[in-house]
Design an enzyme around this catalytic site. Structure first.
Site, PDB file in Angstrom:
ATOM      1  N   CYS A   1      -4.717  -5.288  -4.502  1.00 59.78           N
ATOM      2  CA  CYS A   1      -5.969  -6.194  -5.671  1.00 59.78           C
ATOM      3  C   CYS A   1      -5.793  -8.011  -5.236  1.00 59.78           C
ATOM      4  CB  CYS A   1      -6.049  -5.417  -6.819  1.00 59.78           C
ATOM      5  SG  CYS A   1      -6.339  -3.963  -7.577  1.00 59.78           S
TER       6      CYS A   1
ATOM      7  N   ARG B   1      -4.086  -9.133   1.952  1.00 54.35           N
ATOM      8  CA  ARG B   1      -3.112  -8.601   0.995  1.00 54.35           C
ATOM      9  C   ARG B   1      -3.379  -7.387   0.998  1.00 54.35           C
ATOM     10  NH1 ARG B   1      -1.267 -11.557  -3.147  1.00 54.35           N
ATOM     11  NH2 ARG B   1      -1.501  -9.933  -4.757  1.00 54.35           N
TER      12      ARG B   1
ATOM     13  N   TRP C   1      -8.030  -2.638  -4.604  1.00 51.18           N
ATOM     14  CA  TRP C   1      -6.815  -1.606  -3.768  1.00 51.18           C
ATOM     15  C   TRP C   1      -6.684  -0.514  -4.974  1.00 51.18           C
ATOM     16  CZ3 TRP C   1      -1.875   0.792  -3.855  1.00 51.18           C
ATOM     17  CH2 TRP C   1      -1.234   1.244  -2.523  1.00 51.18           C
TER      18      TRP C   1
ATOM     19  N   ASN D   1      -5.793  -6.908 -12.266  1.00 47.81           N
ATOM     20  CA  ASN D   1      -4.777  -6.321 -11.006  1.00 47.81           C
ATOM     21  C   ASN D   1      -3.956  -5.757 -11.982  1.00 47.81           C
ATOM     22  OD1 ASN D   1      -6.212  -7.747  -8.506  1.00 47.81           O
ATOM     23  ND2 ASN D   1      -4.833  -9.166  -8.597  1.00 47.81           N
ATOM     24  N   GLY D   2      -2.990  -4.550 -11.357  1.00 48.04           N
ATOM     25  CA  GLY D   2      -2.495  -3.832 -12.407  1.00 48.04           C
ATOM     26  C   GLY D   2      -3.262  -2.542 -12.714  1.00 48.04           C
TER      27      GLY D   2
ATOM     28  N   GLU E   1      14.247  -1.740  10.638  1.00 49.11           N
ATOM     29  CA  GLU E   1      12.821  -2.398  10.652  1.00 49.11           C
ATOM     30  C   GLU E   1      11.676  -2.374  11.590  1.00 49.11           C
ATOM     31  OE1 GLU E   1      11.759  -4.161   9.100  1.00 49.11           O
ATOM     32  OE2 GLU E   1      10.326  -5.934  10.091  1.00 49.11           O
TER      33      GLU E   1
ATOM     34  N   LYS F   1       8.271  -1.399  11.899  1.00 50.76           N
ATOM     35  CA  LYS F   1       7.372  -1.607  11.770  1.00 50.76           C
ATOM     36  C   LYS F   1       5.511  -0.852  12.454  1.00 50.76           C
ATOM     37  CE  LYS F   1       7.412  -5.001  10.210  1.00 50.76           C
ATOM     38  NZ  LYS F   1       8.273  -5.916   9.496  1.00 50.76           N
TER      39      LYS F   1
ATOM     40  N   GLU G   1       3.795   0.976   9.982  1.00 47.90           N
ATOM     41  CA  GLU G   1       2.837   0.953   9.194  1.00 47.90           C
ATOM     42  C   GLU G   1       1.999  -0.275  10.296  1.00 47.90           C
ATOM     43  OE1 GLU G   1       4.372  -2.905   7.123  1.00 47.90           O
ATOM     44  OE2 GLU G   1       5.687  -3.250   8.441  1.00 47.90           O
TER      45      GLU G   1
ATOM     46  N   HIS H   1      23.733  14.893  14.462  1.00 46.93           N
ATOM     47  CA  HIS H   1      23.467  15.609  13.528  1.00 46.93           C
ATOM     48  C   HIS H   1      22.096  15.921  13.217  1.00 46.93           C
ATOM     49  CE1 HIS H   1      27.738  14.802  13.367  1.00 46.93           C
ATOM     50  NE2 HIS H   1      27.261  13.418  13.194  1.00 46.93           N
TER      51      HIS H   1
ATOM     52  N   LYS I   1      -0.753  -6.357   1.420  1.00 45.02           N
ATOM     53  CA  LYS I   1       0.756  -7.786   1.290  1.00 45.02           C
ATOM     54  C   LYS I   1       1.953  -7.710   0.458  1.00 45.02           C
ATOM     55  CE  LYS I   1       2.793 -11.127   3.526  1.00 45.02           C
ATOM     56  NZ  LYS I   1       3.555 -10.425   4.952  1.00 45.02           N
TER      57      LYS I   1
HETATM   58  C1  AGP Z   1       7.071  -5.419   4.973  1.00 44.99           C
HETATM   59  O1  AGP Z   1       6.591  -4.954   6.638  1.00 44.99           O
HETATM   60  C2  AGP Z   1       6.202  -4.270   4.434  1.00 44.99           C
HETATM   61  N1  AGP Z   1       4.826  -4.577   4.737  1.00 44.99           N
HETATM   62  C3  AGP Z   1       6.998  -4.065   3.161  1.00 44.99           C
HETATM   63  O2  AGP Z   1       7.648  -2.817   3.382  1.00 44.99           O
HETATM   64  C4  AGP Z   1       7.693  -5.010   2.614  1.00 44.99           C
HETATM   65  O3  AGP Z   1       9.015  -5.317   2.857  1.00 44.99           O
HETATM   66  C5  AGP Z   1       7.891  -4.635   1.140  1.00 44.99           C
HETATM   67  O4  AGP Z   1       6.393  -4.595   0.221  1.00 44.99           O
HETATM   68  C6  AGP Z   1       8.390  -5.940   0.404  1.00 44.99           C
HETATM   69  O5  AGP Z   1       7.694  -7.030  -0.060  1.00 44.99           O
HETATM   70  P1  AGP Z   1       8.740  -7.915  -0.588  1.00 44.99           P
HETATM   71  O6  AGP Z   1       9.306  -8.871   0.328  1.00 44.99           O
HETATM   72  O7  AGP Z   1       7.090  -9.325  -0.308  1.00 44.99           O
HETATM   73  O8  AGP Z   1       9.306  -7.471  -1.879  1.00 44.99           O
END
Ligand code: AGP
Length: 617
Positions: free
Chosen positions: A2, A27, A74, A100-101, A490, A494, A497, A513, A612
């Site tokens: 949010c 975000r 959100w 937010n929260g 990673e 990537k 997501e 395995h 974000k």
């Molecule tokens: C990264 O591409 C992701 N969107 C997500 O995993 C992110 O790294 C994670 O939420 C941690 O965020 P931060 O680095 O702001 O703590």
């Protein structure tokens, strides 16, 4: 997650709020709304979907007020509907609230308020808090203590609330004021010329002012058209510290790239230079960090490191683990912040904690930090946002200095975290067994990283072609070993997501395995196969895949000799020092994911369901 925007000034608030909301879109959100104070009342407009929809709706209304609030939601409590979008208005029509929260005890408060005659139109915890403010306002004797009844009704309501919040409220009886407060959810006051702005993220206000006050947990700000005052929940006055944001709105622009993610991938050479600038000793044999707040002697006492983070930042922790153990020979443990905070791990007394978070606001990482501090440990943070909650609560740390990252997918913040992990490994190693000459070689290698990343980026046109050939697949495996196992994780993260393709990362030898059961001509495997001690073992894993008709994309170093015909696609990266290899190997997996997502028409910068900074648990 949010987003909050607020405005008190002399200009029409709507356009300024909408611009701020647009800047918060990255975000992640699913609905948006605004409330403007004008003509003795509140004008509230909300829409499901993009801020663009809200703008269209607002353009049809005669909005001329100079005080207002905007929000991107959100969903947490209640579905994605217009009724659940913020701002919420109290049932007496006096207050509008954005939040937010999560208010954890909202259901008890709601029952209480229903008994007092308040009614609800949404399923949200925010509307409950809004009515609670209205309740305290209504029962307050007027003129009793000379203070602002608006401020004190917000304060009283917050005293009954359990959970987390960044809130901002309007009251029709105070048409030139906003009251805002925070607890574990970021809130920044922008101090402009004849105007004040409020935002959950500096990018929403930096186009109007670079002078900001970062509110702390438990603080409220009372903004009027002339002034602002900060106080605590316990009514203590707080002297504000006005900080200056060191980046401009232009730096947050797209600069000719199709997406922020693309821009941020290509910014990495410069980002890495900025990350290491001024952080090597004069003799060029070790790293220097100004903000650790730890003497070399204290660092020397550390006999174990614990790293906590989430998502991509957790992958950076795994690489740091590898390099610290490999070069400094100090044991390292890595945990997900979300697990660490609840698992009550037994810890060695001489453990030094690191948390890594690009946003500095990830609620699980903040909670892990607090849990470690509560147990008496010193916690350092690797973080990109000066003034963020994690930066402020850590005992010390290292800022990444890579500028704002707008794309939801972490790219330049990740490679900068990898670099800082490698620098911490060097710093600790040089206090132990690493020789001066080895230190000099290591530093030279790190200084060369930006150029090697440029060379890896030069493969972009080739990787784009590969992406076109593979974008139709629905399952991928990413395989790597040692320091490139986290890069395989990673790569898989990537891809999933931003393109919504199912993908998994594994240590290459773990294939047999279980995951090997997935292999067929329908499941490509992306191998990270650099020249080195176990290159031949990775080649064996590739052969196992080929024997089962699995397509193979090999990311390998220029000097390695892959058996001809083994890989269907080969992507080359330059040969490099072990400490730099994870950084350089990250580039092709970022580009491959990015181009596949673009090929599939995905909303790369704002992937569905993601945010974000994840400020709810
Ligand atoms: C990264 O591409 C992701 N969107 C997500 O995993 C992110 O790294 C994670 O939420 C941690 O965020 P931060 O680095 O702001 O703590």
């Amino acid at each position: 997650m949010c987003g909050i925007v607020g405005y008190v000034g002399t200009r029409k608030a709507t356009a300024i709020i909408l611009e701020g909301l647009k800047r918060l879109e990255y975000r992640g959100y699913d609905s948006a709304g605004l409330a403007i104070l004008q003509d003795g009342g509140l004008e509230v407009t909300r829409r499901v979907g993009r801020v663009e929809e809200l703008s269209k709706a607002a353009s049809k209304l005669p909005l001329h007020g100079t005080v207002g609030l905007g929000h991107t939601r959100w969903a947490t409590h209640g579905g994605v509907t217009e009724a659940n979008a913020h701002p919420h208005v109290s049932s007496d029509g006096k207050f509008a609230l954005i939040h937010n929260g999560v208010i954890e005890n909202y259901s008890q408060i709601k029952t209480f308020l229903l008994g007092k005659g308040y009614s609800f139109k949404s399923e949200t915890d925010t509307e409950v808090l809004c009515n609670l403010i209205a309740y305290h306002y209504a029962k307050q004797p007027r003129g009793a203590n000379g203070g602002s009844p608006f401020l004190s009704s917000v304060r009283k309501a917050l005293r009954h609330v359990e959970g987390t919040y960044g809130i901002a409220a309007l009251c029709v009886d105070f048409p030139t004021e906003i009251v805002a407060a925070r607890k574990a959810s970021p809130l920044i006051l922008g101090v402009g010329e004849n105007e004040y702005l409020l935002a959950s993220d500096a990018s929403a206000l930096v186009s109007r002012t670079q002078n900001v006050v970062y509110l702390k947990d438990g603080e409220l700000v009372h903004i009027t058209n002339r002034d602002f005052a900060i106080s605590t929940l316990d009514q203590a006055d707080v002297s504000p510290v006005v900080d200056r944001i060191d980046w401009t709105v232009e730096e947050a622009g797209m600069d000719g790239h199709a997406h922020f993610m693309e821009k941020e991938i290509f910014e990495q050479p410069v980002a890495l230079e900025n990350t290491m600038r001024g952080r090597f000793s004069e003799d060029g044999s070790t790293a220097l960090f100004g903000g650790l707040n730890l003497t070399p002697a204290e660092m020397r006492q550390v006999d174990r490191f614990m790293f906590c983070a989430c998502g991509t930042a957790w992958h950076a922790c795994l690489v740091a683990e590898h390099l610290i153990e490999r070069f400094a020979r100090v044991p390292v443990e890595v945990d997900y912040s979300s697990e660490f905070r609840y698992r009550n791990a037994p810890l060695d007394p001489q453990t030094l904690f690191f948390v890594i978070s690009q946003s500095g606001e990830t609620i699980d990482t903040l909670a892990a930090l607090r849990e470690a501090k509560r147990k008496g440990y010193r916690v350092l943070a690797i973080n990109n946002v000066v003034g963020s909650s994690i930066a402020r609560e850590a005992d010390g740390g290292i800022f990444q200095h890579v500028g704002p990252e707008i794309g939801v997918a972490s790219t330049k913040t990740f490679t900068s975290q990898l670099l800082l992990g490698a620098m911490v490994a060097l710093y600790v190693s040089r206090m132990r067994d690493m020789s001066f000459n080895d230190g000099v070689d290591y530093v030279k290698a790190l200084r060369g990283a930006p150029e090697l990343v440029r060379r890896a980026l030069a493969q972009a046109p080739h990787i784009k072609e590969v992406a076109k050939r593979y974008a139709h697949y629905t399952d991928f495996l990413f395989l790597g070993r040692l320091s490139l196992f986290p890069i395989a994780l990673e790569g898989a993260l990537k891809l999933k997501e931003i393109s919504y393709i199912h993908s998994e990362g594994y240590p290459a030898a773990e294939m047999k395995h279980g995951p090997i059961a997935l292999i067929s001509e329908k499941c490509p495997s992306v191998f990270l196969a650099p020249r080195g001690e176990i290159f031949n073992k990775i080649v064996s894993s590739m052969q196992e895949i080929k024997a089962r008709k699995g397509p193979v994309i090999a990311i390998t170093t220029e000097s390695s000799e892959l058996p001809p015909g083994l890989a269907d696609e080969v992507i080359l990266i330059p040969d490099c020092h072990e400490a730099v290899l994870p950084i350089v190997a990250t580039i092709p997996v970022q580009l491959l994911s990015y181009y596949i997502a673009v090929e599939r028409g995905c909303d790369v910068d704002k992937p569905r369901n993601l945010a974000k900074s994840v400020t709810v648990e």
